[in-house]
Scaffold this motif. Structure first.
Motif, mmCIF file in Angstrom:
data_model
loop_
_atom_site.group_PDB
_atom_site.id
_atom_site.type_symbol
_atom_site.label_atom_id
_atom_site.label_comp_id
_atom_site.label_asym_id
_atom_site.label_seq_id
_atom_site.Cartn_x
_atom_site.Cartn_y
_atom_site.Cartn_z
ATOM 1 N N GLU A 1 0.808 -1.219 0.000
ATOM 2 C CA GLU A 1 0.000 0.000 0.000
ATOM 3 C C GLU A 1 0.842 1.270 0.000
ATOM 4 O OE1 GLU A 1 -2.706 -3.168 1.773
ATOM 5 O OE2 GLU A 1 -0.608 -2.572 2.036
ATOM 6 N N GLY A 2 2.076 1.187 0.492
ATOM 7 C CA GLY A 2 2.925 2.366 0.554
ATOM 8 C C GLY A 2 3.840 2.543 -0.636
ATOM 9 N N VAL A 3 3.589 1.824 -1.714
ATOM 10 C CA VAL A 3 4.425 1.885 -2.912
ATOM 11 C C VAL A 3 3.956 3.027 -3.820
ATOM 12 C CG1 VAL A 3 4.968 0.612 -5.050
ATOM 13 C CG2 VAL A 3 5.056 -0.536 -2.822
ATOM 14 N N VAL B 1 0.452 3.185 -6.077
ATOM 15 C CA VAL B 1 -0.613 2.355 -5.505
ATOM 16 C C VAL B 1 -1.529 3.239 -4.653
ATOM 17 C CG1 VAL B 1 -1.150 0.437 -3.960
ATOM 18 C CG2 VAL B 1 0.807 0.285 -5.510
ATOM 19 N N VAL B 2 -2.812 3.278 -5.015
ATOM 20 C CA VAL B 2 -3.781 4.102 -4.279
ATOM 21 C C VAL B 2 -5.136 3.420 -4.082
ATOM 22 C CG1 VAL B 2 -2.780 6.319 -4.963
ATOM 23 C CG2 VAL B 2 -4.531 5.256 -6.409
ATOM 24 N N SER B 3 -5.347 2.268 -4.682
ATOM 25 C CA SER B 3 -6.663 1.630 -4.665
ATOM 26 C C SER B 3 -6.582 0.224 -4.090
ATOM 27 C CB SER B 3 -7.220 1.550 -6.092
ATOM 28 O OG SER B 3 -8.322 0.672 -6.171
ATOM 29 N N PRO B 4 -7.617 -0.219 -3.361
ATOM 30 C CA PRO B 4 -7.632 -1.609 -2.895
ATOM 31 C C PRO B 4 -7.506 -2.608 -4.040
ATOM 32 C CG PRO B 4 -9.348 -0.357 -1.808
ATOM 33 C CD PRO B 4 -8.791 0.535 -2.878
ATOM 34 N N LEU B 5 -8.008 -2.237 -5.212
ATOM 35 C CA LEU B 5 -7.920 -3.107 -6.382
ATOM 36 C C LEU B 5 -6.472 -3.485 -6.682
ATOM 37 C CD1 LEU B 5 -9.870 -4.233 -8.617
ATOM 38 C CD2 LEU B 5 -9.137 -2.296 -10.013
ATOM 39 N N GLN B 6 -5.572 -2.547 -6.422
ATOM 40 C CA GLN B 6 -4.156 -2.780 -6.742
ATOM 41 C C GLN B 6 -3.484 -3.755 -5.782
ATOM 42 O OE1 GLN B 6 -3.593 1.636 -7.008
ATOM 43 N NE2 GLN B 6 -2.242 1.072 -8.694
ATOM 44 N N GLY B 7 -4.122 -4.013 -4.660
ATOM 45 C CA GLY B 7 -3.582 -4.996 -3.730
ATOM 46 C C GLY B 7 -4.318 -6.316 -3.749
ATOM 47 N N THR B 8 -5.238 -6.468 -4.707
ATOM 48 C CA THR B 8 -6.089 -7.649 -4.770
ATOM 49 C C THR B 8 -5.790 -8.468 -6.020
ATOM 50 O OG1 THR B 8 -7.840 -6.393 -3.658
ATOM 51 C CG2 THR B 8 -8.475 -8.463 -4.720
ATOM 52 N N PRO B 9 -5.310 -9.693 -5.878
ATOM 53 C CA PRO B 9 -4.985 -10.515 -7.047
ATOM 54 C C PRO B 9 -6.197 -10.755 -7.941
ATOM 55 C CG PRO B 9 -4.020 -11.453 -5.069
ATOM 56 C CD PRO B 9 -4.945 -10.366 -4.620
ATOM 57 N N ARG C 1 -5.308 9.206 8.120
ATOM 58 C CA ARG C 1 -5.657 9.827 6.847
ATOM 59 C C ARG C 1 -4.710 9.434 5.718
ATOM 60 N NH1 ARG C 1 -6.173 16.039 7.933
ATOM 61 N NH2 ARG C 1 -6.890 15.989 5.762
ATOM 62 N N GLY C 2 -3.931 8.395 5.950
ATOM 63 C CA GLY C 2 -2.986 7.960 4.939
ATOM 64 C C GLY C 2 -3.643 7.153 3.835
ATOM 65 N N VAL C 3 -2.884 6.941 2.769
ATOM 66 C CA VAL C 3 -3.359 6.156 1.634
ATOM 67 C C VAL C 3 -3.565 4.698 2.065
ATOM 68 C CG1 VAL C 3 -2.808 5.336 -0.687
ATOM 69 C CG2 VAL C 3 -2.168 7.658 0.001
ATOM 70 N N LEU C 4 -4.785 4.201 1.876
ATOM 71 C CA LEU C 4 -5.132 2.816 2.199
ATOM 72 C C LEU C 4 -4.778 2.448 3.646
ATOM 73 C CD1 LEU C 4 -4.021 1.188 -1.173
ATOM 74 C CD2 LEU C 4 -6.346 1.799 -0.467
ATOM 75 N N ALA C 5 -4.890 3.429 4.547
ATOM 76 C CA ALA C 5 -4.526 3.218 5.949
ATOM 77 C C ALA C 5 -5.400 2.125 6.574
ATOM 78 C CB ALA C 5 -4.680 4.521 6.730
ATOM 79 N N ALA D 1 -0.420 11.906 0.589
ATOM 80 C CA ALA D 1 -1.818 11.501 0.652
ATOM 81 C C ALA D 1 -2.748 12.684 0.398
ATOM 82 C CB ALA D 1 -2.122 10.882 2.014
ATOM 83 N N LEU D 2 -3.693 12.491 -0.497
ATOM 84 C CA LEU D 2 -4.773 13.448 -0.727
ATOM 85 C C LEU D 2 -6.099 12.902 -0.215
ATOM 86 C CD1 LEU D 2 -3.872 14.509 -4.388
ATOM 87 C CD2 LEU D 2 -3.246 15.649 -2.238
ATOM 88 N N GLY D 3 -6.069 11.693 0.291
ATOM 89 C CA GLY D 3 -7.241 11.013 0.809
ATOM 90 C C GLY D 3 -6.895 9.549 1.006
ATOM 91 N N HIS D 4 -7.892 8.769 1.401
ATOM 92 C CA HIS D 4 -7.637 7.350 1.636
ATOM 93 C C HIS D 4 -7.292 6.614 0.348
ATOM 94 C CE1 HIS D 4 -8.667 3.117 2.759
ATOM 95 N NE2 HIS D 4 -8.111 3.491 3.899
ATOM 96 N N ARG D 5 -7.803 7.098 -0.773
ATOM 97 C CA ARG D 5 -7.575 6.415 -2.047
ATOM 98 C C ARG D 5 -7.098 7.376 -3.128
ATOM 99 N NH1 ARG D 5 -12.480 1.881 -2.251
ATOM 100 N NH2 ARG D 5 -12.283 1.269 -0.063
ATOM 101 N N ALA D 6 -6.318 8.362 -2.723
ATOM 102 C CA ALA D 6 -5.774 9.319 -3.682
ATOM 103 C C ALA D 6 -4.465 9.879 -3.143
ATOM 104 C CB ALA D 6 -6.761 10.453 -3.934
ATOM 105 N N ALA D 7 -3.519 10.131 -4.046
ATOM 106 C CA ALA D 7 -2.228 10.664 -3.619
ATOM 107 C C ALA D 7 -1.512 11.309 -4.799
ATOM 108 C CB ALA D 7 -1.348 9.559 -3.037
ATOM 109 N N ARG D 8 -0.641 12.228 -4.477
ATOM 110 C CA ARG D 8 0.311 12.763 -5.460
ATOM 111 C C ARG D 8 1.584 11.940 -5.336
ATOM 112 N NH1 ARG D 8 2.419 19.041 -6.221
ATOM 113 N NH2 ARG D 8 4.336 18.524 -7.372
ATOM 114 N N GLN D 9 1.955 11.275 -6.415
ATOM 115 C CA GLN D 9 3.094 10.365 -6.394
ATOM 116 C C GLN D 9 4.357 11.034 -6.935
ATOM 117 O OE1 GLN D 9 1.749 7.051 -5.740
ATOM 118 N NE2 GLN D 9 -0.267 7.991 -5.840
#
Length: 272
Positions: free
Chosen positions: A10-12, A15-23, A110-114, A177-185
């Protein structure tokens, strides 16, 4: 010089969405490559800094995310679950430092995918009254072995949460982090460069770093996400029910807390 790496996704960067951590979908396949690349950067940096041995523990979900063929061949890799001490499987007193790569903020933050260990199960985890996320809990377990956390990578909230716990460590914020599922990378390439440099610096300094220790004995409190989950947790004989959603366990040290946390996480599957 032995370095242990606990790798999450989640901290990569990217990566900002639960979908990205789900096979089972293209976004996950892309995210696991990004994860592997950041871990590889930490491995390479560790060897540049003077490490003689690096062990990587895949610490996300099913724990079969990292691509072995894409990882620096000098590193050993721990895959799969269940395994002893979960995100810290394989860590022992022989290691000089622990790296936390791709980690994330604690549940309720308030972190990404916290989240903390299991987003379905836990609203908060407290050791000796102190709210901690995965970095703090596993960092405290490392502390029982005399091993300091020397590197943390993730979003800016993760850095903010963990810097007070590991003040001498190296930190790399790969996104804001811009929200739980958004970030500036920052770009994956820049993230890898920064992680490689920080890992090398961490190895060079780690023997002067102090471990993070939560002195025992203490009480570990697990605030569950629903009364039904607390009902389930409370069936364990050592559990004490504190309120509608919170159970507590007396712990000799952080190793006990890790054990109860992982037991409750596994038990929660009965209510999914």
């Amino acid at each position: 010089m032995k370095i242990f790496i606990s790798a999450d996704i989640e901290g990569v960067a990217g990566v900002v969405s639960p979908l990205q951590g789900t096979p089972g979908n293209p976004e996950y396949e892309r995210a696991r490559r990004l994860m592997t690349d950041e871990v590889d950067a930490a491995v390479v940096g560790a060897f540049l800094g003077g490490a003689t041995e690096v062990v990587v523990n895949d610490s996300h979900g099913s724990m079969i995310n990292l691509l072995p063929e894409a990882l620096d061949p000098r590193a050993d890799l721990i895959l799969g679950k269940p395994k002893p001490f979960n995100m810290a499987a394989g860590l022992d007193r022989a290691f000089d430092a622990m790296f936390l790569v791709g980690h994330h903020g604690a549940a309720g933050g308030r972190g990404v995918l916290a989240h903390t260990t299991n987003g379905f199960a836990f609203r908060a985890v407290r050791l000796a009254g102190r709210p901690l996320g995965e970095p703090g809990i596993y960092g405290a377990y490392a502390g029982t072995l005399g091993v300091p956390v020397a590197l943390v990578t993730g979003d800016d909230r993760t850095v903010e949460e963990t810097r007070p716990l590991f003040p001498e460590a190296e930190f790399v914020a790969v996104k804001t982090a811009l929200g739980h599922r958004a970030a500036r990378q920052i770009s994956p390439a820049r993230a890898r460069t920064a992680i490689r440099a920080a890992a090398a610096a961490a190895v060079a300094r780690c023997r002067a770093m102090a471990p993070f220790v939560v002195p025992g004995p203490f009480v570990a409190e697990f605030e569950m996400n629903s009364p039904a989950l607390a009902d389930l947790a409370a069936v364990l004989p050592p559990a004490r029910r504190l309120d509608a959603t919170t159970v507590a366990f007396d712990c000799a040290d952080a190793a006990d807390a890790v054990g109860w946390m992982n037991a409750l996480s596994a038990l929660s599957a009965a209510l999914r």
